[in-house]
Design a protein around this motif. Structure first.
Motif, short mmCIF file in Angstrom:
data_model
loop_
_atom_site.label_atom_id
_atom_site.label_comp_id
_atom_site.label_asym_id
_atom_site.label_seq_id
_atom_site.Cartn_x
_atom_site.Cartn_y
_atom_site.Cartn_z
N ASN A 117 0.50 -1.19 -0.07
CA ASN A 117 0.18 0.19 -0.26
C ASN A 117 0.84 1.17 0.18
N ASP A 118 2.18 1.57 0.84
CA ASP A 118 2.41 2.69 0.31
C ASP A 118 4.09 1.77 1.28
N THR A 119 5.02 1.79 0.14
CA THR A 119 6.02 1.75 0.25
C THR A 119 6.58 2.68 1.25
N ASP A 120 6.93 3.42 1.12
CA ASP A 120 7.62 4.49 1.28
C ASP A 120 7.57 4.96 2.90
N LYS A 121 6.29 4.86 3.39
CA LYS A 121 6.09 4.26 4.85
C LYS A 121 6.19 3.67 5.74
N LEU A 122 6.86 2.57 4.91
CA LEU A 122 6.97 1.52 5.38
C LEU A 122 7.66 1.17 6.89
N HIS A 123 8.49 2.15 7.15
CA HIS A 123 8.70 2.18 8.55
C HIS A 123 7.68 2.87 9.70
N ILE A 124 6.93 3.50 9.22
CA ILE A 124 5.77 4.22 9.98
C ILE A 124 4.64 3.31 10.09
N ASN A 125 4.48 3.06 9.17
CA ASN A 125 3.47 1.71 8.81
C ASN A 125 2.97 0.55 9.81
N THR A 126 4.28 0.36 10.12
CA THR A 126 4.76 -1.01 11.28
C THR A 126 4.48 -0.92 12.51
N ILE A 127 4.39 0.96 13.35
CA ILE A 127 4.30 0.58 14.27
C ILE A 127 2.43 0.25 14.89
N THR A 128 2.06 0.30 15.53
CA THR A 128 0.13 -0.22 16.30
C THR A 128 1.27 0.85 17.33
N GLN A 129 -0.28 1.54 17.03
CA GLN A 129 -0.26 2.36 18.51
C GLN A 129 -1.39 1.47 19.86
N PRO A 130 0.25 1.69 20.89
CA PRO A 130 -0.78 0.86 22.22
C PRO A 130 -2.03 1.41 22.52
N PRO A 131 -2.91 0.61 23.68
CA PRO A 131 -4.53 1.23 23.89
C PRO A 131 -3.21 2.67 24.81
N VAL A 132 -3.75 3.79 25.20
CA VAL A 132 -3.71 4.96 26.22
C VAL A 132 -3.37 4.63 27.60
N GLN A 171 11.74 12.30 12.62
CA GLN A 171 12.21 13.50 11.30
C GLN A 171 13.14 12.71 10.86
N CYS A 172 13.45 12.28 11.61
CA CYS A 172 14.65 10.81 11.20
C CYS A 172 14.25 9.89 9.72
N LEU A 173 12.74 8.99 10.34
CA LEU A 173 11.80 8.16 9.14
C LEU A 173 11.72 8.89 7.74
N THR A 174 10.75 10.10 8.13
CA THR A 174 10.15 10.69 7.17
C THR A 174 10.63 11.82 6.41
N SER A 175 11.95 11.99 6.47
CA SER A 175 13.14 13.51 6.35
C SER A 175 14.03 12.46 5.82
N ASN A 176 14.01 10.99 6.41
CA ASN A 176 15.83 10.29 5.70
C ASN A 176 17.06 11.21 6.40
N TRP A 177 17.33 12.51 7.61
CA TRP A 177 17.95 13.34 8.05
C TRP A 177 19.06 11.56 8.29
N SER A 178 20.23 12.91 8.00
CA SER A 178 21.62 12.06 8.36
C SER A 178 21.91 11.95 9.37
N LYS A 179 23.45 11.79 10.09
CA LYS A 179 23.40 11.67 11.76
C LYS A 179 24.45 12.48 11.90
N ASP A 180 24.68 13.24 10.84
CA ASP A 180 25.03 14.73 11.20
C ASP A 180 24.37 15.92 10.76
N TYR A 181 22.86 15.09 9.95
CA TYR A 181 22.09 16.70 10.16
C TYR A 181 21.23 16.16 11.29
N ASN A 280 3.37 19.49 -2.04
CA ASN A 280 3.51 18.14 -1.20
C ASN A 280 3.20 17.53 -1.87
N ALA A 281 2.99 15.44 -1.98
CA ALA A 281 2.24 14.51 -2.70
C ALA A 281 1.25 13.93 -1.23
N PHE A 282 1.62 13.74 0.27
CA PHE A 282 1.69 13.43 1.11
C PHE A 282 -0.03 14.30 1.47
#
Length: 380
Positions: A117-132, A171-181, A280-282
């Protein structure tokens, strides 16, 4: 005609095959990173328990480091310092690597359909938010296992506030920040400045959209790829950003595509030129950017409001949301900015921007080279 159809069908087939291979490659990278982090957590647990049971100190870590490097000469990560980071990693996070030690959370594996469904958001979609109810202090889970080890170490060492750490991780996930950035962003307190831009999004957009737009924009923007030793104007900045468009897009954030500089539109027979136009595509919306090399002036808003209306009518298609405007100035008085935005019906944000600091020519020529510095160390 049949040949053309076959070519079209084959192109579609090739695209699907390439997408699936890319998906597997990306999944393998994430799986390898997750396995490495779990191993480091386990090693941190072993070292922590042994350290407290036996009472040994840094000398044992040095011996262990030497033995492990001898046993696994091709492997990296067995330095004394990295062992100490592993211990800290164990102390700070639970074994599921999603939240601080005192809080339990849920996590699920991604399915193939989710990945498609969304390869670019793979790292975000794998997280299931736990109940509050399971998170008495925080209503989010940290995407630790999707962040590189180096990034995790930087965040453990430099960011103690969990909410700030979560923000930097995303921000690291969505914008692909390097360690220096990432290091530079922490040093400049991007988290503290995030959301500080003057805007009227709450009154011009539905609440979910307003929240999404505000989360994507920031104040200030740091264009450190640009340096000017002499006087400059907004045209110089525009040209510089286009020359460094990749760095510009990284600074703007996730999902932005560059549409053009001095973008031409016609309204009622007259020609107008937008400084910078992005999409912005998102968010599925255009963003009009006006650059000023002065402090904020209220009259700037009228022109930006006009451009947003024009883009809505001339460029927007079915499915596009309302165009937003972003005014970038050297500085701004936030009270004046908020007054200027109060009765504007187009969604507009006002942010500062900063450029890289250029060194004078005579000073740059006097700085030692890398070779000079290394030679000095060799003498000691």
């Amino acid at each position: 005609m049949g040949i053309e159809n076959n070519i079209g069908n084959y192109s579609n087939l090739l695209r699907q095959v390439k997408q699936r291979v890319a998906l597997a490659q990306q999944g393998a990278i994430f799986a390898a990173n997750e396995e490495l982090l779990h191993m480091y957590w386990d090693l941190g647990y072993i070292l922590y328990k042994a350290q407290h049971a036996e009472g040994w100190g840094k000398g044992t870590l040095s011996r262990l480091s030497a033995d492990m490097k001898n046993e696994y000469p091709e492997e990296k990560g067995f330095s004394v310092r990295n062992f100490q980071f592993m211990i800290q990693f164990y102390q700070e996070y639970n074994q599921e690597l999603t939240m601080i030690k005192s809080v339990k959370s849920l996590i699920t594996k991604p399915t193939v359909s989710q990945l498609h469904n969304d390869t670019d958001k793979l790292h975000i979609n794998t997280i299931t938010q736990p109940p509050v109810s399971q998170l008495p202090e925080y209503n989010f889970s940290l995407p630790i296992r999707h962040i590189h080890w180096t990034h995790n170490v930087i965040l453990m060492q430099r960011v103690k506030d969990i909410k700030a750490r979560y923000w930097y991780m995303m921000q690291c996930l969505t914008s692909n920040w390097s360690k220096d950035y990432l290091i530079e962003a922490i040093k400049l307190d991007y988290y503290g400045k995030h959301g500080a831009l003057a805007n009227n999004f709450d009154t011009t957009l539905p609440t979910p959209e307003a929240k999404g737009v505000k989360s994507l924009l920031k104040d200030p923007y740091i264009f450190d790829m640009l340096t000017f030793t002499d006087e400059y104007n907004e045209r110089d900045v525009e040209i510089g950003l286009v020359k460094h468009v990749e760095e510009f897009l990284v600074e703007m954030g996730a999902g932005f595509g560059f549409m053009g500089r001095q973008y031409h539109i016609t309204v009622s027979g007259d020609d107008y030129y937008i400084d910078l136009l992005m999409y912005n595509a998102f968010m599925h919306r255009y963003m009009v950017i006006e650059l000023k090399d002065t402090e904020f002036k209220p009259e700037y808003i009228g022109k930006l409001n006009f451009y947003c209306s024009a883009v809505d009518d001339v460029l927007c298609r079915e499915g596009d949301h309302k165009t937003i405007g972003l005014l970038l100035c050297r500085t701004k008085d936030k009270i004046k900015a908020e007054y200027a935005l109060r009765d504007i019906n187009k969604p507009i944000g006002i942010s500062d921007y900063e450029l890289g600091q250029a060194l004078p020519i005579d000073l740059r020529s006097s700085l030692p080279s890398i070779e000079d510095i290394e030679a000095e160390f060799d003498k000691k």
